[in-house]
Design a protein around this motif. Structure first.
Motif, PDB file in Angstrom:
ATOM      1  N   SER A  43       0.678  -1.364  -0.118  1.00 38.37           N
ATOM      2  CA  SER A  43      -0.076  -0.010  -0.242  1.00 38.37           C
ATOM      3  C   SER A  43       0.670   1.287   0.000  1.00 38.37           C
ATOM      4  O   SER A  43       0.476   2.476  -0.513  1.00 38.37           O
ATOM      5  CB  SER A  43      -0.980  -0.040   1.154  1.00 38.37           C
ATOM      6  N   GLU A  44       1.966   1.353   0.534  1.00 40.08           N
ATOM      7  CA  GLU A  44       2.793   2.537   0.709  1.00 40.08           C
ATOM      8  C   GLU A  44       3.431   2.571  -0.627  1.00 40.08           C
ATOM      9  O   GLU A  44       3.529   3.754  -0.942  1.00 40.08           O
ATOM     10  CB  GLU A  44       4.064   2.253   1.784  1.00 40.08           C
ATOM     11  N   PHE A  48       2.816   5.919  -3.359  1.00 35.12           N
ATOM     12  CA  PHE A  48       3.999   6.699  -3.775  1.00 35.12           C
ATOM     13  C   PHE A  48       3.711   6.786  -5.150  1.00 35.12           C
ATOM     14  O   PHE A  48       3.952   8.048  -5.819  1.00 35.12           O
ATOM     15  CB  PHE A  48       5.032   6.255  -3.363  1.00 35.12           C
ATOM     16  N   ILE A  49       3.394   5.661  -5.817  1.00 33.87           N
ATOM     17  CA  ILE A  49       3.284   5.639  -7.328  1.00 33.87           C
ATOM     18  C   ILE A  49       2.191   6.406  -8.036  1.00 33.87           C
ATOM     19  O   ILE A  49       2.486   6.706  -8.890  1.00 33.87           O
ATOM     20  CB  ILE A  49       3.716   4.106  -7.878  1.00 33.87           C
ATOM     21  N   TYR A  52       2.190   9.817  -9.932  1.00 32.09           N
ATOM     22  CA  TYR A  52       2.989   9.722 -11.293  1.00 32.09           C
ATOM     23  C   TYR A  52       2.402   8.865 -12.203  1.00 32.09           C
ATOM     24  O   TYR A  52       2.209   9.259 -13.218  1.00 32.09           O
ATOM     25  CB  TYR A  52       4.240   8.993 -10.790  1.00 32.09           C
ATOM     26  N   ARG A  53       1.568   7.877 -11.674  1.00 33.14           N
ATOM     27  CA  ARG A  53       0.901   7.079 -12.732  1.00 33.14           C
ATOM     28  C   ARG A  53      -0.112   7.732 -13.435  1.00 33.14           C
ATOM     29  O   ARG A  53      -0.373   7.727 -14.681  1.00 33.14           O
ATOM     30  CB  ARG A  53       0.543   5.634 -12.259  1.00 33.14           C
ATOM     31  N   THR A  54      -0.813   8.319 -12.646  1.00 34.71           N
ATOM     32  CA  THR A  54      -2.037   9.249 -13.100  1.00 34.71           C
ATOM     33  C   THR A  54      -1.747  10.354 -13.847  1.00 34.71           C
ATOM     34  O   THR A  54      -2.165  10.718 -15.099  1.00 34.71           O
ATOM     35  CB  THR A  54      -2.606   9.899 -11.565  1.00 34.71           C
ATOM     36  N   HIS A  55      -0.558  10.856 -13.608  1.00 32.56           N
ATOM     37  CA  HIS A  55      -0.086  12.110 -14.616  1.00 32.56           C
ATOM     38  C   HIS A  55       0.635  11.507 -15.786  1.00 32.56           C
ATOM     39  O   HIS A  55       0.134  12.159 -16.772  1.00 32.56           O
ATOM     40  CB  HIS A  55       1.170  12.863 -13.837  1.00 32.56           C
ATOM     41  N   ILE A  56       1.090  10.275 -15.985  1.00 32.47           N
ATOM     42  CA  ILE A  56       1.755   9.790 -16.989  1.00 32.47           C
ATOM     43  C   ILE A  56       0.154   9.552 -17.961  1.00 32.47           C
ATOM     44  O   ILE A  56       0.307   9.595 -19.281  1.00 32.47           O
ATOM     45  CB  ILE A  56       2.556   8.594 -16.773  1.00 32.47           C
TER      46      ILE A  56
END
Length: 252
Positions: A43-44, A48-49, A52-56
């Motif tokens: 979950s941590e 964290f990811i 970044y995944r949403t932006h990409i």
């Protein structure tokens, strides 16, 4: 003295015999660990990811243009709509950069058929489309070639039996795959003239057996990826219009 000599000799022999033997690799073992849904998500790490995944994803799925049809590199023997589009897009985007740096114009473009890694599907064109078309990090190079090297280039194309994307070069071959007509910007090729050919770094270095780039009059590295040229070109049009034409034909 003799006894002392024997003691020293025995000591030396014992010293060498006590050395550890050299270790040699005798076997390597491994096992496959499958990445499956049953593996628990950390979950941590996921938290964290996630931004970044949403932006990409947002960037990759942003709509740049529209394709009225589906285009594939298998749609023609000597030139294809998708290949023509890519070569023309490279010319349109790279020529202003080259002219600004050198004061000269690009005379023609040559890419490779195998470098087209996907189709352009009918519908919205996104940044992801450009990454699928050109997943490699190939950058553009403008190579100065004498007309004699251009003759080698056209001979290569005539024998390749592939629709390598070209722009500003017009080529006609006969039924035996011999060049019967070759022009750049509507003019016959002058063996003494220097032509500026935009290509990618893979071909410049001899990829696909395009060895004719090795003998050149110099080159300019544009520091401009083909993928970025496509993205920039997509952004300039509402709807793309790739077509097959007579830039490379066979006369039978």
């Amino acid at each position: 003295m003799r006894f002392t000599y024997l003691i020293y000799l025995l000591y030396i022999l014992l010293l060498f015999n006590c050395k550890q033997p050299k270790a040699y690799l005798s076997k390597i073992e491994g096992k496959q660990i499958q990445v499956i849904d049953s593996i628990a998500i950390d979950s941590e790490i996921e938290a964290f990811i996630k931004p970044y995944r949403t932006h990409i994803k947002k960037d990759l799925d942003s709509v740049l243009a529209y394709a009225p049809n589906t285009y594939s590199k298998t749609d023609g023997n000597f030139n294809t709509a998708i290949g023509n589009f890519m070569a023309d897009a490279v010319f349109d985007e790279a020529n202003p950069i080259f002219k600004q740096r050198t004061g000269k114009n690009i005379d023609m473009v040559l890419l490779n058929h195998g470098g087209i890694r996907s189709i352009i599907s009918k519908g919205n064109i996104t940044t992801r489309t450009a990454f699928e078309l050109m997943p490699f990090e190939n950058s553009l190079i403008v190579v100065a070639l004498k007309g004699s090297q251009i003759d080698s280039l056209t001979t290569y194309l005539s024998k390749a039996h592939k629709a390598h994307p070209i722009s500003k070069l017009k080529l006609a071959i006969d039924k035996n795959f011999n060049v019967v007509e070759a022009t750049i910007n509507g003019k016959k090729i002058d063996k003494n003239q220097t032509y500026y050919v935009a290509t990618n770094d893979y071909l410049f270095n001899g990829g696909d057996d395009m060895t004719f780039f090795k003998t050149n009059e110099g080159f300019t590295v544009l520091d401009y990826k083909i993928r970025n040229a496509l993205i920039d070109n997509f952004k300039k049009v509402d709807t793309i219009n790739p077509v097959r034409d007579d830039r490379f034909i066979q006369i039978k």
